[in-house]
Each structure stands twice: as C-alpha cells, then as structure tokens.
Design an enzyme around this catalytic site. Structure first.
Site, PDB file in Angstrom:
ATOM      1  N   ASN A   7      15.326 -12.266 -22.115  1.00 12.15           N
ATOM      2  CA  ASN A   7      16.476 -11.438 -21.705  1.00 12.15           C
ATOM      3  C   ASN A   7      17.739 -12.383 -22.370  1.00 12.15           C
ATOM      4  OD1 ASN A   7      18.810 -11.317 -20.337  1.00 12.15           O
ATOM      5  ND2 ASN A   7      17.779 -10.340 -18.728  1.00 12.15           N
ATOM      6  N   HIS A  10      22.515 -14.036 -21.122  1.00  7.37           N
ATOM      7  CA  HIS A  10      23.336 -15.348 -20.875  1.00  7.37           C
ATOM      8  C   HIS A  10      24.032 -15.705 -22.014  1.00  7.37           C
ATOM      9  CE1 HIS A  10      22.233 -15.795 -16.772  1.00  7.37           C
ATOM     10  NE2 HIS A  10      20.927 -15.729 -17.006  1.00  7.37           N
ATOM     11  N   ARG A  18      34.901 -16.307 -22.948  1.00  6.09           N
ATOM     12  CA  ARG A  18      36.162 -16.481 -23.783  1.00  6.09           C
ATOM     13  C   ARG A  18      36.750 -15.308 -24.083  1.00  6.09           C
ATOM     14  NH1 ARG A  18      37.391 -21.519 -26.173  1.00  6.09           N
ATOM     15  NH2 ARG A  18      37.502 -22.918 -24.810  1.00  6.09           N
ATOM     16  N   HIS A  43      20.509  -6.382 -19.941  1.00  9.73           N
ATOM     17  CA  HIS A  43      20.943  -5.520 -18.765  1.00  9.73           C
ATOM     18  C   HIS A  43      22.359  -5.139 -19.010  1.00  9.73           C
ATOM     19  CE1 HIS A  43      21.411  -5.786 -13.991  1.00  9.73           C
ATOM     20  NE2 HIS A  43      21.592  -4.759 -14.451  1.00  9.73           N
ATOM     21  N   ARG A  45      25.418  -3.947 -17.228  1.00  6.48           N
ATOM     22  CA  ARG A  45      25.791  -3.776 -15.731  1.00  6.48           C
ATOM     23  C   ARG A  45      26.888  -2.748 -15.770  1.00  6.48           C
ATOM     24  NH1 ARG A  45      23.512  -8.265 -12.640  1.00  6.48           N
ATOM     25  NH2 ARG A  45      24.908  -7.124 -10.709  1.00  6.48           N
ATOM     26  N   ARG A  49      29.748  -7.303 -17.168  1.00  4.95           N
ATOM     27  CA  ARG A  49      30.157  -8.509 -17.210  1.00  4.95           C
ATOM     28  C   ARG A  49      29.742  -9.606 -18.240  1.00  4.95           C
ATOM     29  NH1 ARG A  49      26.752 -10.460 -11.805  1.00  4.95           N
ATOM     30  NH2 ARG A  49      28.051  -8.915 -11.049  1.00  4.95           N
ATOM     31  N   HIS A  50      28.541  -9.081 -18.901  1.00  9.77           N
ATOM     32  CA  HIS A  50      28.078  -9.820 -20.143  1.00  9.77           C
ATOM     33  C   HIS A  50      27.624  -8.748 -21.227  1.00  9.77           C
ATOM     34  CE1 HIS A  50      24.191  -8.882 -17.804  1.00  9.77           C
ATOM     35  NE2 HIS A  50      24.565 -10.007 -17.012  1.00  9.77           N
ATOM     36  N   GLU A  70      17.542  -2.979 -19.205  1.00  3.07           N
ATOM     37  CA  GLU A  70      17.808  -2.956 -17.742  1.00  3.07           C
ATOM     38  C   GLU A  70      18.858  -2.332 -17.311  1.00  3.07           C
ATOM     39  OE1 GLU A  70      17.771  -7.072 -15.821  1.00  3.07           O
ATOM     40  OE2 GLU A  70      15.930  -7.683 -16.918  1.00  3.07           O
ATOM     41  N   THR A 100      23.199 -12.518  -9.978  1.00  4.53           N
ATOM     42  CA  THR A 100      22.215 -11.786 -10.620  1.00  4.53           C
ATOM     43  C   THR A 100      21.407 -11.009 -10.007  1.00  4.53           C
ATOM     44  OG1 THR A 100      20.104 -12.231 -11.983  1.00  4.53           O
ATOM     45  CG2 THR A 100      20.606 -13.822 -10.369  1.00  4.53           C
ATOM     46  N   THR A 101      20.375 -10.173 -10.654  1.00  6.61           N
ATOM     47  CA  THR A 101      19.644  -9.084  -9.849  1.00  6.61           C
ATOM     48  C   THR A 101      19.007  -9.831  -8.554  1.00  6.61           C
ATOM     49  OG1 THR A 101      19.305  -7.998 -11.830  1.00  6.61           O
ATOM     50  CG2 THR A 101      17.946  -7.212  -9.833  1.00  6.61           C
ATOM     51  N   GLU A 151       7.795  -4.178 -12.659  1.00  2.03           N
ATOM     52  CA  GLU A 151       7.929  -5.515 -12.840  1.00  2.03           C
ATOM     53  C   GLU A 151       8.113  -6.096 -11.679  1.00  2.03           C
ATOM     54  OE1 GLU A 151      11.159  -6.574 -15.593  1.00  2.03           O
ATOM     55  OE2 GLU A 151      11.402  -8.579 -14.525  1.00  2.03           O
ATOM     56  N   HIS A 191      11.812 -12.977 -13.200  1.00  5.40           N
ATOM     57  CA  HIS A 191      13.115 -13.443 -12.639  1.00  5.40           C
ATOM     58  C   HIS A 191      12.852 -15.006 -12.045  1.00  5.40           C
ATOM     59  CE1 HIS A 191      16.857 -13.375 -10.405  1.00  5.40           C
ATOM     60  NE2 HIS A 191      16.969 -12.267 -10.948  1.00  5.40           N
ATOM     61  N   GLY A 192      13.703 -15.827 -12.434  1.00  6.91           N
ATOM     62  CA  GLY A 192      13.580 -16.995 -12.173  1.00  6.91           C
ATOM     63  C   GLY A 192      12.656 -17.990 -12.759  1.00  6.91           C
TER      64      GLY A 192
HETATM   65  N1  PXP Z   1      13.948  -9.406 -14.618  1.00  4.79           N
HETATM   66  C1  PXP Z   1      14.845  -8.514 -14.277  1.00  4.79           C
HETATM   67  C2  PXP Z   1      14.722  -7.318 -13.806  1.00  4.79           C
HETATM   68  C3  PXP Z   1      16.078  -9.184 -14.303  1.00  4.79           C
HETATM   69  O1  PXP Z   1      17.032  -8.694 -13.432  1.00  4.79           O
HETATM   70  C4  PXP Z   1      16.267 -10.371 -14.782  1.00  4.79           C
HETATM   71  C5  PXP Z   1      17.598 -11.282 -14.715  1.00  4.79           C
HETATM   72  O2  PXP Z   1      18.575 -10.504 -15.410  1.00  4.79           O
HETATM   73  C6  PXP Z   1      15.249 -11.223 -15.348  1.00  4.79           C
HETATM   74  C7  PXP Z   1      14.042 -10.524 -15.407  1.00  4.79           C
HETATM   75  C8  PXP Z   1      15.249 -12.467 -16.117  1.00  4.79           C
HETATM   76  O3  PXP Z   1      15.627 -13.404 -15.036  1.00  4.79           O
HETATM   77  P1  PXP Z   1      15.925 -14.971 -15.251  1.00  4.79           P
HETATM   78  O4  PXP Z   1      17.129 -14.770 -16.030  1.00  4.79           O
HETATM   79  O5  PXP Z   1      15.938 -15.653 -14.269  1.00  4.79           O
HETATM   80  O6  PXP Z   1      14.789 -15.263 -16.101  1.00  4.79           O
END
Ligand code: PXP
Length: 239
Positions: A7, A10, A18, A43, A45, A49-50, A70, A100-101, A151, A191-192
């Site tokens: 992903n 970021h 900026r 993603h 959104r 925002r990004h 996403e 974040t989600t 997922e 996620h995480g």
């Molecule tokens: N999967 C989903 C559905 C998410 O929303 C995110 C965060 O955007 C991720 C995976 C990735 O999570 P992380 O950035 O914490 O690795």
C-alpha cells in the site's frame, strides 16, 4: 508462498503534507514492483486526504502486477472503479474522522449496501474483496454475498496491548483464515502488519496475500524502498 501487495498511500500522505507533486506514489508503485511486490494497493478516500484520482488513473496505466483499489461502497467510488477497472476492489468502511481504516465492514448492519456493491463491481468484471474483522459470522456473510475474497483485519492482533490479548487475537485470525479457506474464499490479510508481527503467520499457508503499507513505507525512510520491500518479502518467504 503468500504474495505481498504494498500500500503506497503513505507516500501520497507525505506529498499532500506540502500539496506539491513529490513524492509521487506512482513512482513508489514502480519501485515496489521492481523490488518484487505482487501488487500495489491504494485507498481512494472520499476526502482525498492522500491518494488522488489522478494517481489511480495513472497507476491503472503503469502497474504491471496487480492494482488493488480500496474504497468505501459509495456510488461515487463505484463509478470510479467501474471506469478505471482495477484488478480488484477491496471494500472497506470509511469514516471521515479516522486516522486510518479502523474496523472491518459490518456485513450484518450494512449487508444490503455491500451486497449491491459486490454485485455491481462483479458485473463490471472486477473481483471484490471484503475487509472484515476475524469473525466467523462476517466470513459466512461474505460468502453468502458471493465475495471473491475476504481480507482479514489483523489490527487487533498487531496492536494488542498484552501477550495474552495478542494470542487471543491471533487465534481469531487463524480460525477465520481456516474457515474462509473451507468456504473456498480467497484470503488476504492486513492492517498493522510489520517486520516482527508477520513472523507469527508461519504455517498459515491458506493466506493468498498480505496487504502492508505503513511499516514498509516507514522503514523505507531509513533504508530505501527497494530494501524495505525486499526485507518483507524475505520474511514472507520464510513463513
Ligand atoms: N488493508 C486495508 C483494508 C487497509 O485499509 C490498510 C490501511 O490502508 C491496510 C491493509 C494496510 O495497513 P498498514 O498501512 O497498517 O500496513
């Protein structure tokens, strides 16, 4: 071996800090592919925002592996997905105020909206994954609405405040993965996840793909994106 989809949101977060045109998530996507990633995730959104619409459009042209979009199940996002045709859509819940989600989709509460979105996307030729908590009822509902994939949200496991809670959260992930596999759903997890937490997945070979963003981009700040991706792939290879 499970795949790795990276992903790159970021990278866009840094750019938007900026409001200029660097760093470009499109360039990051090319680099993660060159480093061996199996897919690129963004993603889009509602509040932009990004990731911006322009990013998704260019990525559709440039990504050589697989582009995963996403998004929330809104009519605006469905129209964008049907036009751009990513290789997969992952439907996620979206709240404006979240960093974040936060949780997975609630397929009990939002069942009709999500089922309609799944159908619309599939009719447009786009496979659909549903981001859900590690909960057997949610998996059953995902199966019932003919999702291609689930997922499994790994946030409760990764962010657990104690070893006991972490073990309990991981047990729920394992049970969910096994159940989804029994129902012949595709299985992603994310996620995480980071360079330590990924090691817990040893032997859980039913997982098709990990979706990882923050830990890889954070590491890339210090060691470079290519090395950060390669190090994660090496850990996944050992599972
Ligand atoms: N999967 C989903 C559905 C998410 O929303 C995110 C965060 O955007 C991720 C995976 C990735 O999570 P992380 O950035 O914490 O690795």
């Amino acid at each position: 071996m499970p795949g790795l989809a990276v992903n790159v949101d970021h990278v866009a977060t840094l750019r938007e800090a900026r409001k200029i045109n660097i760093p470009d998530p499109v360039a990051a996507a090319a680099m993660v592919e060159l480093a061996g990633a199996d897919g690129v995730v963004v993603h889009l959104r509602e509040d932009r925002r990004h990731i911006q619409d322009r990013d998704v459009r260019i990525l559709r042209e440039t990504v050589k592996t697989k582009l995963v979009l996403e998004m929330g199940a809104t009519s605006e996002m469905l129209a964008i997905a049907l036009e751009i045709k990513p290789d997969m859509v992952t439907l996620v819940p979206e709240k404006r105020e979240e960093l974040t989600t936060e949780g997975g989709l609630d397929l009990h509460f939002h069942g009709d909206v999500i089922a309609d979105a799944v159908k619309t996307l599939q009719q447009g030729g786009i496979p659909v994954s549903l981001f859900i908590d590690p909960d057997l009822d949610q998996i059953k509902l995902a199966h019932k609405m003919d999702a291609d994939c689930v997922e499994i949200h790994t946030g409760s496991f990764c962010d657990a405040p104690s070893a006991k809670k972490r073990a309990k959260a991981f047990d729920a992930v394992v049970k969910s993965v096994r159940f989804a596999n029994k129902l012949k759903l595709g299985i992603n997890a994310g996620h995480g996840l980071g360079y330590q937490t990924i090691k817990a997945f040893k032997g859980l070979s039913e997982i098709d793909e990990f979706s990882i963003g923050h830990s890889i981009i954070a590491r890339a700040v210090f060691v470079g994106l290519e090395r950060a991706v390669k190090e994660m792939i090496a850990l996944i290879k050992e599972l």
